[in-house]
Design a protein around this motif. Sequence first.
Motif, short mmCIF file in Angstrom:
data_model
loop_
_atom_site.label_atom_id
_atom_site.label_comp_id
_atom_site.label_asym_id
_atom_site.label_seq_id
_atom_site.Cartn_x
_atom_site.Cartn_y
_atom_site.Cartn_z
N MET A 105 27.93 -66.92 -19.58
CA MET A 105 28.81 -68.00 -20.01
C MET A 105 28.62 -68.31 -21.49
SD MET A 105 29.16 -71.84 -18.40
CE MET A 105 27.57 -72.36 -19.05
N ILE A 114 35.50 -72.36 -15.59
CA ILE A 114 34.13 -72.76 -15.28
C ILE A 114 34.12 -74.11 -14.56
CG2 ILE A 114 31.93 -73.50 -16.29
CD1 ILE A 114 32.40 -71.37 -18.46
N ARG A 133 31.59 -62.30 -11.02
CA ARG A 133 31.85 -63.13 -12.18
C ARG A 133 31.66 -62.38 -13.49
NH1 ARG A 133 28.43 -68.35 -10.01
NH2 ARG A 133 29.75 -68.79 -8.21
N THR A 155 38.80 -64.14 -19.04
CA THR A 155 37.45 -64.68 -18.97
C THR A 155 36.55 -63.90 -18.00
OG1 THR A 155 38.01 -66.20 -17.17
CG2 THR A 155 38.36 -66.98 -19.41
N LEU A 167 36.64 -64.47 -14.88
CA LEU A 167 36.33 -65.43 -13.80
C LEU A 167 37.48 -65.60 -12.82
CD1 LEU A 167 34.45 -68.28 -15.72
CD2 LEU A 167 33.49 -66.72 -14.02
#
Length: 255
Positions: free
Chosen positions: A42, A90, A203, A214, A216
């Motif tokens: 992240m 997130i 992830r 991203t 994600l």
Amino acid sequence: MKTIEELKELNRHLTIELSEARNARDRAEAANRNKTVFLANMSHEIRTPLNAIIGFSDLMVTAGDEEERRTYAEVLESNCTLLLQLINDILDLAKIESGTLTFSEEKIGLNALLEQLTETMKIRITSGDVELSCITPPTECYICAERKMLSQVLINLLNNAIKFTDKGSICLRYEVHEEFLRFHVTDTGTGIPSDKVKEIFDRFVRLDTSKPGTGLGLSICQTIVERLGGNIGVESEPGKGATFWFTIPYHPVIG
């Protein structure tokens, strides 16, 4: 004084408890490792667009002409969008996993929902060689479900298809089964290598780093679908596109 049989039974219980304790320890250690890896990834993903924003903001000040400033502005906009998407992803993931994201079911007409999403997503297609379509049953299907979460999964899958399809078609459809609904997003894009299929929902996995994203989106889809009581998967062949599918329990209501 305990008998031999009682001692054997006590030993059996101790063995079971010891095994359970070891499993709990292993799960805790794995969770801690996953958290460390997640935070490291992240941090890296946030720094990448942030560094670009800072760097090109400085360049804009010293840009020699309007064309150069426009180019820098486009890079800034792209990285600002990526950073915002990452933060939103997130936050969504954190809310879902912490249980603070509320699920509110309501009556949904699936044909209307899918057709609306299809029209909305057509705006995001920049290539004139890609056709996005929606196939729905002749009769409207009304269900009781979480509209926002269902829409988010479909949007994420459509976004993914648009990103990796330069020409051909993308099709959104669903099937009604006795106890569940099955949704499909099929594209004629680049496809997924067979050795990468198993990790596609992990992830921060990005098969093509030249594409914005991203890493994600698919992980969030999997988390949402599982919370809704369904399953998700993908069928793909490199160079021949991919079909992402997911299921949710079928709770019909009267139209």
